[in-house]
Scaffold this motif. Structure first.
Motif, PDB file in Angstrom:
ATOM      1  N   TRP A 198      -8.253   0.559   0.958  1.00 18.19           N
ATOM      2  CA  TRP A 198      -7.893   0.310  -0.436  1.00 18.19           C
ATOM      3  C   TRP A 198      -7.613   1.649  -1.130  1.00 18.19           C
ATOM      4  CZ3 TRP A 198      -6.750  -4.157  -2.626  1.00 18.19           C
ATOM      5  CH2 TRP A 198      -7.276  -5.345  -2.107  1.00 18.19           C
ATOM      6  N   GLU A 199      -6.668   1.602  -2.050  1.00 18.59           N
ATOM      7  CA  GLU A 199      -6.529   2.745  -2.950  1.00 18.59           C
ATOM      8  C   GLU A 199      -7.715   2.759  -3.904  1.00 18.59           C
ATOM      9  OE1 GLU A 199      -4.422   5.066  -2.822  1.00 18.59           O
ATOM     10  OE2 GLU A 199      -3.069   4.263  -1.317  1.00 18.59           O
ATOM     11  N   PRO A 200      -8.298   3.910  -4.188  1.00 20.16           N
ATOM     12  CA  PRO A 200      -9.476   3.936  -5.056  1.00 20.16           C
ATOM     13  C   PRO A 200      -9.161   3.451  -6.466  1.00 20.16           C
ATOM     14  CG  PRO A 200      -8.595   6.147  -4.716  1.00 20.16           C
ATOM     15  CD  PRO A 200      -7.872   5.248  -3.776  1.00 20.16           C
ATOM     16  N   ARG A 201     -10.127   2.786  -7.046  1.00 21.86           N
ATOM     17  CA  ARG A 201      -9.969   2.309  -8.434  1.00 21.86           C
ATOM     18  C   ARG A 201     -10.038   3.495  -9.391  1.00 21.86           C
ATOM     19  NH1 ARG A 201      -9.927  -2.934  -9.729  1.00 21.86           N
ATOM     20  NH2 ARG A 201     -10.542  -4.484  -8.175  1.00 21.86           N
ATOM     21  N   ARG A 202      -9.266   3.362 -10.443  1.00 24.52           N
ATOM     22  CA  ARG A 202      -9.281   4.406 -11.487  1.00 24.52           C
ATOM     23  C   ARG A 202     -10.229   4.000 -12.617  1.00 24.52           C
ATOM     24  NH1 ARG A 202      -7.355   8.931  -9.184  1.00 24.52           N
ATOM     25  NH2 ARG A 202      -5.438   8.511  -8.058  1.00 24.52           N
ATOM     26  N   LEU A 253      -0.689  -1.455  -4.640  1.00 27.65           N
ATOM     27  CA  LEU A 253      -2.122  -1.745  -4.613  1.00 27.65           C
ATOM     28  C   LEU A 253      -2.889  -0.792  -5.531  1.00 27.65           C
ATOM     29  CD1 LEU A 253      -2.946  -2.511  -0.868  1.00 27.65           C
ATOM     30  CD2 LEU A 253      -2.828  -4.107  -2.764  1.00 27.65           C
ATOM     31  N   LYS A 254      -2.461   0.459  -5.528  1.00 23.25           N
ATOM     32  CA  LYS A 254      -3.132   1.438  -6.382  1.00 23.25           C
ATOM     33  C   LYS A 254      -2.985   1.052  -7.851  1.00 23.25           C
ATOM     34  CE  LYS A 254      -3.403   6.409  -7.245  1.00 23.25           C
ATOM     35  NZ  LYS A 254      -2.881   7.737  -6.848  1.00 23.25           N
ATOM     36  N   ARG A 255      -1.802   0.596  -8.231  1.00 22.03           N
ATOM     37  CA  ARG A 255      -1.590   0.199  -9.618  1.00 22.03           C
ATOM     38  C   ARG A 255      -2.398  -1.042  -9.963  1.00 22.03           C
ATOM     39  NH1 ARG A 255       3.732   1.622  -8.197  1.00 22.03           N
ATOM     40  NH2 ARG A 255       4.367  -0.555  -7.952  1.00 22.03           N
ATOM     41  N   SER A 257     -10.558  -9.443  -4.426  1.00 24.12           N
ATOM     42  CA  SER A 257     -10.316 -10.745  -3.798  1.00 24.12           C
ATOM     43  C   SER A 257      -9.130 -11.455  -4.443  1.00 24.12           C
ATOM     44  CB  SER A 257     -11.572 -11.612  -3.908  1.00 24.12           C
ATOM     45  OG  SER A 257     -11.952 -11.785  -5.267  1.00 24.12           O
ATOM     46  N   THR A 258      -8.968 -11.300  -5.746  1.00 28.12           N
ATOM     47  CA  THR A 258      -7.838 -11.915  -6.451  1.00 28.12           C
ATOM     48  C   THR A 258      -6.529 -11.258  -6.051  1.00 28.12           C
ATOM     49  OG1 THR A 258      -9.264 -12.419  -8.338  1.00 28.12           O
ATOM     50  CG2 THR A 258      -6.899 -12.472  -8.720  1.00 28.12           C
ATOM     51  N   ILE A 259      -6.557  -9.933  -5.882  1.00 30.25           N
ATOM     52  CA  ILE A 259      -5.357  -9.213  -5.448  1.00 30.25           C
ATOM     53  C   ILE A 259      -4.923  -9.699  -4.069  1.00 30.25           C
ATOM     54  CG2 ILE A 259      -4.454  -6.955  -4.781  1.00 30.25           C
ATOM     55  CD1 ILE A 259      -6.316  -5.720  -6.867  1.00 30.25           C
ATOM     56  N   ARG A 264       0.834  -1.199   0.000  1.00 29.14           N
ATOM     57  CA  ARG A 264       0.000   0.000   0.000  1.00 29.14           C
ATOM     58  C   ARG A 264       0.869   1.249   0.000  1.00 29.14           C
ATOM     59  NH1 ARG A 264      -3.976  -0.416   4.531  1.00 29.14           N
ATOM     60  NH2 ARG A 264      -2.193   0.171   5.795  1.00 29.14           N
ATOM     61  N   GLN A 265       1.982   1.234   0.754  1.00 27.85           N
ATOM     62  CA  GLN A 265       2.849   2.399   0.850  1.00 27.85           C
ATOM     63  C   GLN A 265       3.520   2.723  -0.485  1.00 27.85           C
ATOM     64  OE1 GLN A 265       6.654   2.068   2.965  1.00 27.85           O
ATOM     65  NE2 GLN A 265       6.089   3.875   4.172  1.00 27.85           N
ATOM     66  N   ASN A 266       3.973   1.675  -1.200  1.00 31.00           N
ATOM     67  CA  ASN A 266       4.657   1.933  -2.473  1.00 31.00           C
ATOM     68  C   ASN A 266       3.694   2.025  -3.664  1.00 31.00           C
ATOM     69  OD1 ASN A 266       3.970  -0.722  -3.118  1.00 31.00           O
ATOM     70  ND2 ASN A 266       6.018  -1.541  -2.699  1.00 31.00           N
TER      71      ASN A 266
END
Length: 239
Positions: A235-239, A79-81, A90-92, A74-76
């Motif tokens: 979670w980082e928001p989805r784009r 997760l956002k990518r 769930s797969t992530i 999450r820090q790097n």
């Protein structure tokens, strides 16, 4: 999922801190218990040793590693990518947690097999496998919840300490004293019921129908931890 899991497996073996936490510490502690099994069996029983080994691997090898991994990714912004793709959440999570879970399961199997070779095998192998799987599931749930309170891999060394020491302390208490006294309290504490289940599986002398209900408190902790994780994990928001 498999590509994420493969990438995480490589990262585990490249990160010295994670490598020490997930492999060296559980192996060293478990090797001590196996080598001195006669001494520790005198304090508790062989089932107590099996439970301590199980929770040492689950706490250090799985729980601490999983929290560190999630905080780091999450820090790097990894997760956002990932969430900018079509991959499901769930797969992530499955890809991120599969390597430490697999390593922990393999470690537990190897060390418990070594204990069986030097001290005699468990009375009920399927029940022991069930205890190990239930423990790993509980620690994964607790890892997800703790990751929601962890800002960085360095912070994980602090946030994981209470649960790590707590479950091992409970396993030690229940493994040595049994559940003849304060049974309800010991079974409701995280790890207490799983410890009793592992003791029964290894030592024998308890009917399977009397041991299976011990899964209920552990499953309850899994459900509670996952429910808490859905509120805490950011979670980082989805784009």
């Amino acid at each position: 999922m498999w590509s994420i899991a493969y990438s995480e497996l490589i990262q585990i073996f490249r990160n010295r801190l994670v490598l020490v936490t997930s492999l060296i510490i559980p192996f060293a502690v478990s090797a001590l218990f196996v080598r001195q099994h006669e001494l520790f069996a005198g304090i508790g029983s062989l089932g107590y040793i099996a439970a301590i080994v199980m929770f040492t691997v689950a706490a250090f090898g799985l729980y601490a590693t999983a929290v560190t991994t999630l905080a780091s990714r999450r820090q790097n912004l990894f997760l956002k990518r990932l969430r900018s793709t079509a991959v499901a959440d769930s797969t992530i999570l499955a890809g991120l947690l599969l390597p430490p879970a697999t390593i922990a399961a393999a470690q537990a199997a190897a060390i418990l097999t070594a204990l069986a070779v030097v001290a005699g095998g468990p009375a009920n192998i399927p029940l022991l496998v069930l205890a190990v799987l239930a423990t790993l599931a509980m620690m994964i749930g607790l890892a997800l919840a703790t990751a929601g309170l962890t800002n960085s891999p360095e912070h994980a060394q602090v946030t994981t300490l209470p649960v790590t020491l707590g479950v091992i302390a409970v396993a030690t208490w229940v493994g040595i004293t049994g559940t003849e006294n304060l049974a309800w309290l010991k079974r409701l504490l995280p790890g207490g019921a799983a410890t009793e289940l592992a003791r029964n599986a290894w030592n024998g002398g308890v009917a399977v129908t009397d041991s299976l209900p011990l899964l209920a408190p552990t499953v309850g902790w899994v459900v509670a931890a996952v429910a808490l994780a859905t509120r805490l994990f950011r979670w980082e928001p989805r784009r």
